[in-house]
Structures are given as structure tokens and as C-alpha cells.
Design a protein around this motif. Structure first.
Motif, PDB file in Angstrom:
ATOM      1  N   VAL A 161     -22.966   2.103 -30.734  1.00 31.67           N
ATOM      2  CA  VAL A 161     -21.939   2.707 -31.574  1.00 31.67           C
ATOM      3  C   VAL A 161     -21.733   1.708 -32.710  1.00 31.67           C
ATOM      4  O   VAL A 161     -21.326   0.577 -32.467  1.00 31.67           O
ATOM      5  CB  VAL A 161     -20.618   2.917 -30.805  1.00 31.67           C
TER       6      VAL A 161
ATOM      7  N   SER B 190     -19.555  -2.025 -34.134  1.00 32.02           N
ATOM      8  CA  SER B 190     -19.047  -2.944 -33.111  1.00 32.02           C
ATOM      9  C   SER B 190     -19.957  -3.063 -31.890  1.00 32.02           C
ATOM     10  O   SER B 190     -19.897  -4.050 -31.176  1.00 32.02           O
ATOM     11  CB  SER B 190     -17.639  -2.530 -32.693  1.00 32.02           C
TER      12      SER B 190
ATOM     13  N   ASP C 273     -20.994   0.598 -26.462  1.00 30.65           N
ATOM     14  CA  ASP C 273     -19.876   0.238 -27.347  1.00 30.65           C
ATOM     15  C   ASP C 273     -19.167  -0.974 -26.758  1.00 30.65           C
ATOM     16  O   ASP C 273     -19.365  -1.315 -25.593  1.00 30.65           O
ATOM     17  CB  ASP C 273     -18.911   1.411 -27.523  1.00 30.65           C
ATOM     18  N   ASP C 274     -18.337  -1.605 -27.585  1.00 27.83           N
ATOM     19  CA  ASP C 274     -17.705  -2.847 -27.139  1.00 27.83           C
ATOM     20  C   ASP C 274     -16.505  -2.613 -26.235  1.00 27.83           C
ATOM     21  O   ASP C 274     -16.161  -3.448 -25.413  1.00 27.83           O
ATOM     22  CB  ASP C 274     -17.271  -3.685 -28.346  1.00 27.83           C
TER      23      ASP C 274
HETATM   24 MG    MG Z   1     -16.320   0.509 -32.431  1.00 30.31          MG
END
Ligand code: MG
Ligand code: 5GP
Ligand code: SF4
Length: 450
Positions: free
Chosen positions: A281, A284, A346-347
């Protein structure tokens, strides 16, 4: 927020401006610079991005060899131009300015007390509280003594730069929650939230300001103080490594890029899955995805493209604008996605709305399977130290089980890195992990209303 301070250079304000440019990701709501010409402070503070706020003409009036600056990131959803920093005040030692990153836990208590004592507040910032505490002490104490005593009165997270009396002072709270790095140039010293800012102005990284340290720079050189004594249990924010900092920064003794990539590798070890491609994503999730791909041998692809002219969605304080933002911002590469088994990294999952939209984008683009992987443990507790996480009720991990979250976002599988896995990637475990564990290194009791 972002802070920067330069000492001993004729171009001090211009250098601070460049630092703030490199630190734009830490706050987009507004920005300010104050410069000290040895007698007076001139300043410029406005709403908006660094690129838009500073013109040649505006920078030109900021003369002097000491300057500090700030980019504002809203942590309370309230915005007023009054709250832009640096905060400037006239004290017995002359004009002073302060730029602050963090969140004071006991600010409200102190503020109430000061107001009862007849002090007038004109902003809602923690910086103003600090200024008033300092002003009171200056009646009986010299400047440096007063400032270090203020550091024993306040609790919470703070990294700050202070300018007065021909000095530049950098301070970091005893837990060292927010980052602060020190650099050196041919002419002078510089303090910045992240080392990326040093790269931009060709300063070399000297060291991080230590937790609990106050560094004073003036004509006689550099002095270091620890007003609260030597620190036993530092707790820098692990979320800086997860999300907030730029990957090209060096922070808390490690490269952010390497840590983030390490989280991705660990995630691949802990949550493997059979798939055709792994995609981030953007932006990030990118660094962790590289790690996931390297470890799992699943090819890395840029399956979702980001429109770079849309700001960071999370920064918008209203839910409607954020939802809109996700749609404007990200678009899948259809030919890559169609018919494939996909890992998406994602993070973090905070409210879960981003992940839900990503999964829908990919389903609509014809993905066969979608496996969501998150390079942080579930974010179940709010942050009281200056990162804008929502209230407990809005944190999806606080109110839902992992399987309920998987169903809510619509993924085939969902996996998070474990806290233990995360700790293996970090050089030591003296970090704040409170948004994952609920164990707060600084008691937030004064801030919790319910
Ligand atoms: Mg993000
Ligand atoms: P959600 O939609 O789950 O609430 O938000 C998760 C997304 O918000 C992630 O992609 C993360 O990168 C992004 N994000 C942006 N700003 C922040 C922030 O300040 N804190 C956290 N935890 N995530 C943020
Ligand atoms: Fe960072 Fe989370 Fe601790 Fe806040 S609670 S300082 S975001 S690790």
C-alpha cells in the motif's frame, strides 16, 4: 510535528526552511520560522505547506545567526492559526522562541494552576505553558537554571528547540519518546527531528540528543545537562519506525529503512502465504513489502499507484475528508492484479477503513485472492504522546477480533507481525509499544477523561 534549529550561520533561517522542507511529512497543517538577530526575533507563521508558505521576500526578513522552525501536525483535531509555532514571547532575558514536538501529560493541570495565578494564555499549545513556567522562574533563577528546572516540572513527551539570550537549546524528555538529532556544519550547529534534514543542508550527523538531555549551544561552545538525572528506561516511539519517520532517516540508533524492511522480513516468516505477487500500500507499506518479498521469494510489484498530488489522508481531521482521500489517492494496475493471488502489505491498521478500501479496489480489479499483511501488531490503544491515533472506540483492533477485522476489510486472510517479532528487529527493546500493549511508559492518567 517537525522541529529544526540552526545556530551560528548567517543563513540560519534559510537553512531552517530547507530542514522543514525535508520534514514536511511530519506535519502539513502549518509552518513557522523565527530568527534571532541578537536583539529581536522576527518570524513568519502561516497555515499550509512549506513550499507555499515561504517566499523569498518572507525569508529575507528573517535575519540573524540563530533560527528555529516548526511544521504543525494536529494531534487534537483543533486548528487555529494561533496554535502555530514557534511560540514567541518577551521575557526578562529578551525575546524567546520555542518549537515543540510531543504532548505534555500534565499541561492541563499546570495550565489551570497558572490561570488561577492570573496568567493569561493566548494559545492552546503546550509551548505556551512551558513559556509561562519559564517566565515565573526567571524572577529568581538564571536562564539555564530556570529552563532545566522547567524540565523537572513537566511530564510527557517532548523534543524542543528554544532560542533566547544568544543561545540555542535543544531538549528531549527523559523517555526520549520523540526523536531529535544533532548535526554540525562548517558554520555552526543544527538540531532536527530527523536526520534527512541534515542530508539536505549538508550537515553531518553528530549524535542524537539523549533522552532527558538539554544541550545548550552558545558562543562558548556546546554544553550538556541532564536536569532529571541519567535516564534508566528510555521509551522512544516505535511507531516512528513503523510509519511516521522517513525511511532515509537514522533514528534511535538504527536506519529506519533497515528496521522497516526487517519488519517485512519478519512478517513473511511469521505469516507466510502462497501467492503470485506481493504489493505495497503506497507509500507507507513499500519498505516492509521489499522485506516481505525478499524473505518469501514472492515477486514484488507496484500493484497500486498513488497520485502524489494528494496529501497524506490520515492527516485530515474529519472522517468524511479522509474517506474521500483514499479514493482519490490510490488506483490499482489492472493488468497486474487480474486473476492473481496477491499479498498486500501495509504498515498499520488503525480504523480499518484504508484496508477495506484497498481490498475492494483489488477485488474490483479482478484479484483472485487477497492476503492482507501488516508490519505492526494490532493498534489497540490510543497514543497520548503526540501521534494522532483516534480514541479507543474508533480503533478497530480494540473493539474487534482479528477474524472480525478480516471480515470487515474483506480479505481472504489477515496477518500481523507479532510484538516479539518486532522486538527481534530492533537493536534493543527500550521502546514505547503502548499502542500495541496498553502499557504506557508515562502515566497518562491526567489525560484520560472517562
Ligand atoms: Mg498508509
Ligand atoms: P486506517 O484506515 O486503518 O484508519 O488507517 C491505516 C492507514 O493510515 C495506514 O495505511 C497508515 O499508513 C496510515 N496512517 C497515516 N497517518 C497515520 C498515523 O498518524 N498513524 C497511523 N497509525 N497510521 C497512519
Ligand atoms: Fe509511539 Fe504508540 Fe507509544 Fe504513541 S503509544 S509513543 S504511537 S509507540
Amino acid at each position: 510535528c517537525a522541529i529544526a534549529g540552526v545556530y551560528g550561520n548567517h543563513e540560519a533561517a534559510n537553512l531552517v526552511y530547507l530542514c522543514l522542507y525535508a520534514l514536511q511529512h511530519r506535519g502539513q497543517q502549518g509552518t513557522g520560522i523565527a530568527a534571532y538577530d541578537g536583539e529581536h526575533i522576527n518570524s513568519e507563521k502561516r497555515e499550509g505547506l512549506v513550499a507555499d508558505v515561504y517566499t523569498k521576500k518572507r525569508l529575507k526578513k528573517l535575519h540573524g545567526k540563530i533560527a528555529i522552525g516548526h511544521n504543525r501536525y494536529p494531534t487534537d483535531g483543533v486548528f487555529s492559526t494561533r496554535n502555530l509555532q514557534p511560540i514567541i514571547a518577551e521575557l526578562p532575558i529578551g525575546d524567546c522562541a520555542l518549537a515543540y514536538n510531543g504532548n505534555l501529560i500534565n499541561a492541563f493541570k499546570i495550565r489551570r494552576q497558572l490561570i488561577q495565578d492570573g496568567v493569561i494564555f493566548s494559545t492552546g499549545t503546550d509551548s505556551e505553558t512551558i513559556m509561562h513556567l519559564l517566565a515565573k522562574r526567571l524572577k529568581n533563577e538564571d536562564f539555564i537554571t530556570a529552563l532545566s528546572n522547567v524540565m523537572t516540572q513537566i511530564t510527557g513527551s517532548y523534543s524542543m528547540v528554544f532560542m533566547a539570550d544568544n543561545k540555542l537549546i535543544a531538549m528531549r524528555d527523559p523517555h526520549g519518546v520523540r526523536p531529535l538529532a544533532m548535526g554540525m556544519m562548517k558554520d555552526g550547529y543544527v538540531f532536527v527531528s530527523e536526520t534527512v534534514a541534515l542530508d539536505l543542508i549538508d550537515a553531518h550527523f553528530v549524535r542524537e540528543v539523549e533522552p532527558g538531555e538539554m544541550v545548550v549551544v552558545d558562543a562558548s561552545g556546546v554544553k550538556s545537562y541532564f536536569p532529571n538525572g541519567k535516564v534508566e528506561n528510555p521509551a522512544p516511539c516505535v511507531f516512528e519506525h513503523v510509519y511516521f519517520a522517513r525511511p532515509d532517516s537514522f533514528m534511535f540508533g538504527q536506519s529506519v529503512y533497515e528496521v522497516r524492511k526487517g519488519f517485512g522480513k519478519m512478517l513473511a516468516k511469521e505469516c507466510p502465504v502462497d501467492a503470485d505477487i506481493v504489493i505495497p500500500v503506497p507509500d507507507s507499506g513499500i519498505t516492509a513489502t521489499i522485506g516481505y518479498s525478499e524473505e518469501s521469494k514472492i515477486p514484488f510489484e507496484l500493484g497500486i499507484i498513488r497520485n502524489h498530488y494528494v496529501g497524506r489522508t490520515f492527516i485530515e481531521p474529519s472522517q468524511n475528508i479522509r474517506d474521500f482521500g483514499v479514493r482519490v489517492k490510490l488506483n490499482p494496475v489492472r493488468n497486474l492484479i487480474k486473476g492473481k493471488k496477491i499479498v498486500v502489505v501495509d504498515d498499520s491498521i488503525v480504523r480499518g477503513t484504508t484496508s477495506k478500501k484497498i481490498v475492494k479496489l483489488l477485488r474490483d480489479a479482478g484479484a483472485k485472492e487477497i492476503h492482507m499483511r501488516i508490519s505492526a501488531p494490532p493498534t489497540s490503544y490510543p497514543c497520548y504522546y503526540g501521534i494522532d491515533t483516534p480514541t479507543k472506540k474508533e480503533l478497530i483492533s480494540n473493539t474487534h477480533t482479528e477474524d472480525e477485522i478480516r471480515r470487515f476489510i474483506g480479505a481472504d486472510t489477515l496477518g500481523y507481525i507479532s510484538l516479539e517479532g518486532m522486538k527481534k528487529v530492533l537493536i534493543d527493546n527500550n521502546f514505547c509499544f503502548a499502542c500495541f500493549t496498553g502499557q504506557y511508559p508515562i502515566n497518562p492518567a491526567d489525560l484520560i477523561e472517562d
